[in-house]
Write a protein that holds these residues in place. Structure first.
Motif, PDB file in Angstrom:
ATOM      1  N   GLY A  19      25.901   5.869 -14.364  1.00  0.00           N
ATOM      2  CA  GLY A  19      24.916   4.869 -14.007  1.00  0.00           C
ATOM      3  C   GLY A  19      25.312   4.084 -12.773  1.00  0.00           C
ATOM      4  N   VAL A  20      26.287   4.588 -12.000  1.00  0.00           N
ATOM      5  CA  VAL A  20      26.748   3.920 -10.786  1.00  0.00           C
ATOM      6  C   VAL A  20      27.011   4.968  -9.711  1.00  0.00           C
ATOM      7  N   ARG A  21      27.083   4.523  -8.475  1.00  0.00           N
ATOM      8  CA  ARG A  21      27.470   5.438  -7.396  1.00  0.00           C
ATOM      9  C   ARG A  21      28.899   5.902  -7.644  1.00  0.00           C
ATOM     10  N   PRO A  22      29.192   7.191  -7.487  1.00  0.00           N
ATOM     11  CA  PRO A  22      30.523   7.692  -7.796  1.00  0.00           C
ATOM     12  C   PRO A  22      31.633   7.080  -6.944  1.00  0.00           C
ATOM     13  N   ASP A  23      31.320   6.621  -5.745  1.00  0.00           N
ATOM     14  CA  ASP A  23      32.366   6.072  -4.879  1.00  0.00           C
ATOM     15  C   ASP A  23      32.542   4.561  -5.036  1.00  0.00           C
ATOM     16  N   ALA A  24      31.666   3.891  -5.744  1.00  0.00           N
ATOM     17  CA  ALA A  24      31.704   2.430  -5.825  1.00  0.00           C
ATOM     18  C   ALA A  24      32.978   1.920  -6.487  1.00  0.00           C
ATOM     19  N   LEU A  25      33.425   2.565  -7.542  1.00  0.00           N
ATOM     20  CA  LEU A  25      34.643   2.140  -8.226  1.00  0.00           C
ATOM     21  C   LEU A  25      35.832   2.225  -7.279  1.00  0.00           C
ATOM     22  N   GLY A  26      35.953   3.322  -6.561  1.00  0.00           N
ATOM     23  CA  GLY A  26      37.059   3.492  -5.624  1.00  0.00           C
ATOM     24  C   GLY A  26      37.042   2.477  -4.496  1.00  0.00           C
ATOM     25  N   VAL A  27      35.868   2.171  -4.004  1.00  0.00           N
ATOM     26  CA  VAL A  27      35.738   1.172  -2.939  1.00  0.00           C
ATOM     27  C   VAL A  27      36.211  -0.185  -3.447  1.00  0.00           C
ATOM     28  N   ASP A  28      35.786  -0.549  -4.651  1.00  0.00           N
ATOM     29  CA  ASP A  28      36.194  -1.837  -5.207  1.00  0.00           C
ATOM     30  C   ASP A  28      37.688  -1.875  -5.513  1.00  0.00           C
ATOM     31  N   LEU A  29      38.256  -0.767  -5.989  1.00  0.00           N
ATOM     32  CA  LEU A  29      39.702  -0.712  -6.227  1.00  0.00           C
ATOM     33  C   LEU A  29      40.457  -0.900  -4.913  1.00  0.00           C
ATOM     34  N   ALA A  30      40.030  -0.217  -3.867  1.00  0.00           N
ATOM     35  CA  ALA A  30      40.698  -0.346  -2.566  1.00  0.00           C
ATOM     36  C   ALA A  30      40.616  -1.777  -2.041  1.00  0.00           C
ATOM     37  N   ALA A  31      39.526  -2.466  -2.340  1.00  0.00           N
ATOM     38  CA  ALA A  31      39.344  -3.844  -1.866  1.00  0.00           C
ATOM     39  C   ALA A  31      40.340  -4.807  -2.509  1.00  0.00           C
ATOM     40  N   THR A  32      40.948  -4.429  -3.631  1.00  0.00           N
ATOM     41  CA  THR A  32      41.932  -5.295  -4.284  1.00  0.00           C
ATOM     42  C   THR A  32      43.277  -5.271  -3.575  1.00  0.00           C
ATOM     43  N   GLY A  33      43.469  -4.311  -2.691  1.00  0.00           N
ATOM     44  CA  GLY A  33      44.746  -4.162  -2.007  1.00  0.00           C
ATOM     45  C   GLY A  33      45.737  -3.290  -2.762  1.00  0.00           C
ATOM     46  N   ALA A  34      45.294  -2.692  -3.869  1.00  0.00           N
ATOM     47  CA  ALA A  34      46.170  -1.872  -4.704  1.00  0.00           C
ATOM     48  C   ALA A  34      46.338  -0.447  -4.179  1.00  0.00           C
ATOM     49  N   VAL A  35      45.594  -0.091  -3.134  1.00  0.00           N
ATOM     50  CA  VAL A  35      45.623   1.275  -2.611  1.00  0.00           C
ATOM     51  C   VAL A  35      46.237   1.276  -1.216  1.00  0.00           C
ATOM     52  N   ARG A  36      47.276   2.075  -1.043  1.00  0.00           N
ATOM     53  CA  ARG A  36      47.872   2.251   0.286  1.00  0.00           C
ATOM     54  C   ARG A  36      47.347   3.556   0.862  1.00  0.00           C
ATOM     55  N   THR A  37      47.013   3.548   2.134  1.00  0.00           N
ATOM     56  CA  THR A  37      46.518   4.759   2.783  1.00  0.00           C
ATOM     57  C   THR A  37      47.433   5.133   3.940  1.00  0.00           C
ATOM     58  N   GLY A  38      47.440   6.426   4.239  1.00  0.00           N
ATOM     59  CA  GLY A  38      48.235   6.909   5.353  1.00  0.00           C
ATOM     60  C   GLY A  38      47.928   8.365   5.627  1.00  0.00           C
ATOM     61  N   PRO A  39      48.368   8.851   6.764  1.00  0.00           N
ATOM     62  CA  PRO A  39      48.074  10.226   7.135  1.00  0.00           C
ATOM     63  C   PRO A  39      48.851  11.227   6.276  1.00  0.00           C
ATOM     64  N   SER A  59      38.117  -1.765 -16.855  1.00  0.00           N
ATOM     65  CA  SER A  59      37.482  -3.069 -16.719  1.00  0.00           C
ATOM     66  C   SER A  59      36.222  -2.985 -15.850  1.00  0.00           C
ATOM     67  N   TRP A  60      36.317  -2.266 -14.742  1.00  0.00           N
ATOM     68  CA  TRP A  60      35.201  -2.135 -13.803  1.00  0.00           C
ATOM     69  C   TRP A  60      34.011  -1.452 -14.467  1.00  0.00           C
ATOM     70  N   LEU A  61      34.284  -0.365 -15.193  1.00  0.00           N
ATOM     71  CA  LEU A  61      33.190   0.355 -15.858  1.00  0.00           C
ATOM     72  C   LEU A  61      32.528  -0.506 -16.932  1.00  0.00           C
ATOM     73  N   ALA A  62      33.307  -1.299 -17.641  1.00  0.00           N
ATOM     74  CA  ALA A  62      32.732  -2.187 -18.654  1.00  0.00           C
ATOM     75  C   ALA A  62      31.767  -3.189 -18.020  1.00  0.00           C
ATOM     76  N   ARG A  63      32.061  -3.620 -16.797  1.00  0.00           N
ATOM     77  CA  ARG A  63      31.198  -4.588 -16.100  1.00  0.00           C
ATOM     78  C   ARG A  63      30.023  -3.946 -15.391  1.00  0.00           C
ATOM     79  N   ASN A  64      30.187  -2.714 -14.888  1.00  0.00           N
ATOM     80  CA  ASN A  64      29.201  -2.147 -13.965  1.00  0.00           C
ATOM     81  C   ASN A  64      28.378  -0.972 -14.486  1.00  0.00           C
ATOM     82  N   ARG A  65      28.835  -0.327 -15.523  1.00  0.00           N
ATOM     83  CA  ARG A  65      28.126   0.870 -15.992  1.00  0.00           C
ATOM     84  C   ARG A  65      26.902   0.464 -16.800  1.00  0.00           C
TER      85      ARG A  65
END
Length: 70
Positions: A19-39, A59-65
């Motif tokens: 019931g949500v966009r498949p990428d929305a959870l990942g975008v919100d997780l990355a916004a917390t600063g918990a995800v490091r990215t690199g080449p 937690s996110w699915l409980a709020r958004n699904r």
């Protein structure tokens, strides 16, 4: 041959199951600063603590699904 170790396969996203966009959870997780990215090779890798990612997702699915009852 499909199913061989290391074989690539494509799985179609089924957003209607969440019931949500498949990428929305990942975008919100990355916004917390918990995800490091690199080449990584010619792509971009993402590194995160799995326990923290799972706890965030639960937690996110409980709020958004949306459910069938909603």
């Amino acid at each position: 041959m499909a199913g061989s170790p290391g074989a690539r396969r494509s799985i179609a996203a089924q957003p209607h199951l969440l019931g949500v966009r498949p990428d929305a959870l990942g975008v919100d997780l990355a916004a917390t600063g918990a995800v490091r990215t690199g080449p990584v090779g010619v792509g971009t890798g993402r590194l995160m603590r799995q326990r923290a990612a799972i706890d965030f997702a639960v937690s996110w699915l409980a709020r958004n699904r949306r459910t069938e009852d909603a």
